[in-house]
Write a protein that holds these residues in place. Structure first.
Motif, mmCIF file in Angstrom:
data_model
loop_
_atom_site.group_PDB
_atom_site.id
_atom_site.type_symbol
_atom_site.label_atom_id
_atom_site.label_comp_id
_atom_site.label_asym_id
_atom_site.label_seq_id
_atom_site.Cartn_x
_atom_site.Cartn_y
_atom_site.Cartn_z
ATOM 1 N N ARG A 166 0.950 -1.190 -0.107
ATOM 2 C CA ARG A 166 0.047 0.024 0.088
ATOM 3 C C ARG A 166 0.805 1.256 -0.017
ATOM 4 N NH1 ARG A 166 -0.110 2.393 5.030
ATOM 5 N NH2 ARG A 166 0.594 0.960 6.861
ATOM 6 N N ASP A 167 0.242 2.510 -0.213
ATOM 7 C CA ASP A 167 0.971 3.742 -0.347
ATOM 8 C C ASP A 167 2.345 3.732 -1.132
ATOM 9 O OD1 ASP A 167 -0.837 4.447 1.543
ATOM 10 O OD2 ASP A 167 0.241 3.854 3.308
ATOM 11 N N GLY A 177 5.976 2.205 -0.749
ATOM 12 C CA GLY A 177 5.187 0.905 -0.509
ATOM 13 C C GLY A 177 5.291 0.652 0.967
ATOM 14 N N LEU A 178 4.235 0.241 1.728
ATOM 15 C CA LEU A 178 4.046 -0.166 3.213
ATOM 16 C C LEU A 178 3.337 -1.411 3.289
ATOM 17 C CD1 LEU A 178 3.510 3.289 4.932
ATOM 18 C CD2 LEU A 178 5.625 2.220 4.632
ATOM 19 N N THR A 179 3.390 -2.095 4.393
ATOM 20 C CA THR A 179 2.599 -3.285 4.493
ATOM 21 C C THR A 179 1.313 -3.259 4.177
ATOM 22 O OG1 THR A 179 4.461 -3.889 6.215
ATOM 23 C CG2 THR A 179 2.146 -5.438 5.970
ATOM 24 N N PRO A 180 0.472 -3.979 3.578
ATOM 25 C CA PRO A 180 -0.635 -3.827 2.999
ATOM 26 C C PRO A 180 -1.548 -4.594 4.507
ATOM 27 C CG PRO A 180 0.008 -5.778 1.942
ATOM 28 C CD PRO A 180 1.132 -4.961 2.620
ATOM 29 N N HIS A 228 3.118 -11.924 -3.047
ATOM 30 C CA HIS A 228 4.539 -11.656 -2.339
ATOM 31 C C HIS A 228 4.052 -10.477 -1.670
ATOM 32 C CE1 HIS A 228 7.354 -13.940 -5.219
ATOM 33 N NE2 HIS A 228 6.011 -14.638 -5.037
ATOM 34 N N VAL A 229 4.289 -10.465 -0.316
ATOM 35 C CA VAL A 229 3.577 -9.332 0.548
ATOM 36 C C VAL A 229 4.875 -8.438 0.925
ATOM 37 C CG1 VAL A 229 2.301 -8.597 2.341
ATOM 38 C CG2 VAL A 229 1.765 -10.523 1.228
ATOM 39 N N LEU A 230 4.928 -6.999 0.765
ATOM 40 C CA LEU A 230 5.836 -6.149 1.387
ATOM 41 C C LEU A 230 5.873 -6.204 2.851
ATOM 42 C CD1 LEU A 230 8.081 -4.071 0.955
ATOM 43 C CD2 LEU A 230 6.498 -2.564 0.488
ATOM 44 N N ILE A 231 6.763 -6.315 3.529
ATOM 45 C CA ILE A 231 6.588 -6.331 4.913
ATOM 46 C C ILE A 231 7.821 -5.048 5.315
ATOM 47 C CG2 ILE A 231 7.597 -7.124 7.340
ATOM 48 C CD1 ILE A 231 5.372 -8.848 5.468
ATOM 49 N N ARG A 232 7.137 -3.859 5.276
ATOM 50 C CA ARG A 232 7.608 -2.447 5.738
ATOM 51 C C ARG A 232 6.731 -1.564 6.671
ATOM 52 N NH1 ARG A 232 9.143 2.416 1.442
ATOM 53 N NH2 ARG A 232 10.920 3.259 2.747
ATOM 54 N N PRO A 233 7.141 -1.326 7.700
ATOM 55 C CA PRO A 233 6.240 -0.674 8.632
ATOM 56 C C PRO A 233 6.237 0.890 8.509
ATOM 57 C CG PRO A 233 8.128 -1.112 9.867
ATOM 58 C CD PRO A 233 8.219 -1.860 8.575
ATOM 59 N N THR A 277 -4.388 9.090 -7.842
ATOM 60 C CA THR A 277 -4.274 7.826 -7.503
ATOM 61 C C THR A 277 -3.506 6.861 -8.271
ATOM 62 O OG1 THR A 277 -6.323 7.977 -5.870
ATOM 63 C CG2 THR A 277 -5.302 5.632 -6.356
ATOM 64 N N LEU A 278 -2.689 6.410 -7.812
ATOM 65 C CA LEU A 278 -1.807 5.295 -8.816
ATOM 66 C C LEU A 278 -2.524 3.957 -8.618
ATOM 67 C CD1 LEU A 278 1.985 6.277 -7.801
ATOM 68 C CD2 LEU A 278 0.452 6.890 -9.720
ATOM 69 N N VAL A 279 -2.649 3.545 -9.836
ATOM 70 C CA VAL A 279 -3.481 2.245 -9.994
ATOM 71 C C VAL A 279 -2.707 1.380 -11.151
ATOM 72 C CG1 VAL A 279 -5.207 2.936 -11.354
ATOM 73 C CG2 VAL A 279 -5.792 1.026 -9.851
ATOM 74 N N THR A 280 -2.775 0.100 -11.020
ATOM 75 C CA THR A 280 -2.490 -0.804 -12.050
ATOM 76 C C THR A 280 -3.160 -0.710 -13.156
ATOM 77 O OG1 THR A 280 -1.362 -2.372 -10.419
ATOM 78 C CG2 THR A 280 -1.827 -3.286 -12.653
ATOM 79 N N ASP A 281 -2.804 -0.851 -14.650
ATOM 80 C CA ASP A 281 -3.356 -0.707 -15.770
ATOM 81 C C ASP A 281 -3.336 -2.199 -16.264
ATOM 82 O OD1 ASP A 281 -4.708 0.484 -18.150
ATOM 83 O OD2 ASP A 281 -2.821 0.038 -18.906
ATOM 84 N N ALA A 282 -4.517 -2.861 -16.353
ATOM 85 C CA ALA A 282 -4.725 -4.169 -16.887
ATOM 86 C C ALA A 282 -4.050 -4.211 -18.417
ATOM 87 C CB ALA A 282 -6.138 -4.559 -16.970
ATOM 88 N N ALA A 283 -4.215 -3.194 -19.348
ATOM 89 C CA ALA A 283 -3.749 -3.575 -20.768
ATOM 90 C C ALA A 283 -2.101 -3.407 -20.412
ATOM 91 C CB ALA A 283 -4.274 -2.170 -21.321
ATOM 92 N N SER A 284 -1.548 -2.463 -19.909
ATOM 93 C CA SER A 284 -0.355 -2.657 -19.662
ATOM 94 C C SER A 284 0.375 -3.970 -19.191
ATOM 95 C CB SER A 284 0.248 -1.261 -18.777
ATOM 96 O OG SER A 284 -0.105 -0.136 -19.272
#
Length: 244
Positions: A47-48, A53-56, A73-78, A226-233
């Motif tokens: 997230r963020d 990026g931080l832990t979701p 795969h989960v980011l672990i960053r507090p 807001t940043l979001v993943t683009d499916a087409a990309s």
């Protein structure tokens, strides 16, 4: 016929081995859904993303693993900032790793540096042991290490990490291509090239480095920023790697 089937099976095995594994960095459920719509099967969930990026949340992890069926795969960053964590922050990270394991995540993504700016082998190895049987990726804290990249890679290997996400200690993976290339095959650690990887440059990156795993966000900015993943990309990036 048996010889034909044997050759066919061996050929298919070599084909699978030659495929590029694409990891999509997703900062939300919406991004994870877009990644899946783009035919991704592996994500790094956080997230963020705006602050690196931080832990979701536990809910987001569970949704991606169980509802979307993604290899997560989960980011672990507090917190944002450096990668030298206090004891209290380490305890928070341990709790996050345990939640990821309970939720069925495939891997966790983390990184620790000492106050001298070197890979912290002791703390990282402890987290790797705790995370087992999940895989562990050492993230781009590596790119901020104040040590020779080969020396830092050996420290990552000594920590028992399975994978290293790196841009070759440069702002983008393409700029760090020569360093990334020099890291491949030195240890048993898989090299995952990331930072600035797009559908337009992924083929050049793979050809210049020899990596078999790439990491990109394939993101777009919505009207509200807001940043979001683009499916087409995502689909385009995966299609590009299939031509290699």
């Amino acid at each position: 016929m048996q010889k034909y089937e044997k050759n066919l099976n061996e050929g298919f095995f070599l084909y699978l081995c030659s495929m590029i594994d694409v990891e999509i960095c997703c900062n939300s459920i919406a991004s994870a859904v877009a990644a899946k719509d783009g035919c991704a099967d592996r994500i790094e969930l956080c997230r963020d993303l705006e602050c690196g990026g931080l832990t979701p949340s536990e809910e987001d992890i569970a949704y991606c693993v169980h509802h979307l069926g993604l290899r997560t795969h989960v980011l672990i960053r507090p917190r944002p900032g450096n990668f030298c964590y206090t004891e209290a922050e380490q305890m928070e990270m341990i709790a996050s790793i345990k939640r990821c394991k309970a939720l069925g995540a495939a891997a966790v993504v983390l990184g620790f540096l000492t106050e001298e700016g070197k890979v912290d082998v002791e703390i990282t190895r402890r987290m790797v042991q705790l995370a087992s049987p999940m895989e562990v990726t050492f993230h781009r804290a590596f790119d901020e290490a104040l040590q020779d990249p080969i020396e830092a890679l050996w420290d990552v290997a000594a920590s028992r990490c399975h994978r290293l996400l790196t841009s070759g200690q440069r702002p983008s993976a393409l700029e760090g291509a020569e360093v990334i290339k020099s890291l491949i095959g030195v240890t048993g650690v898989e090299i995952l090239a990331g930072a600035g990887v797009t559908p337009m440059n992924v083929c050049e990156l793979v050809q210049r480095t020899g990596v078999r795993e790439v990491h990109g966000s394939c993101k777009k900015s919505l009207d509200d920023g807001t940043l979001v993943t683009d499916a087409a990309s995502v689909r385009q990036m995966i299609d590009k790697t299939l031509t290699l």
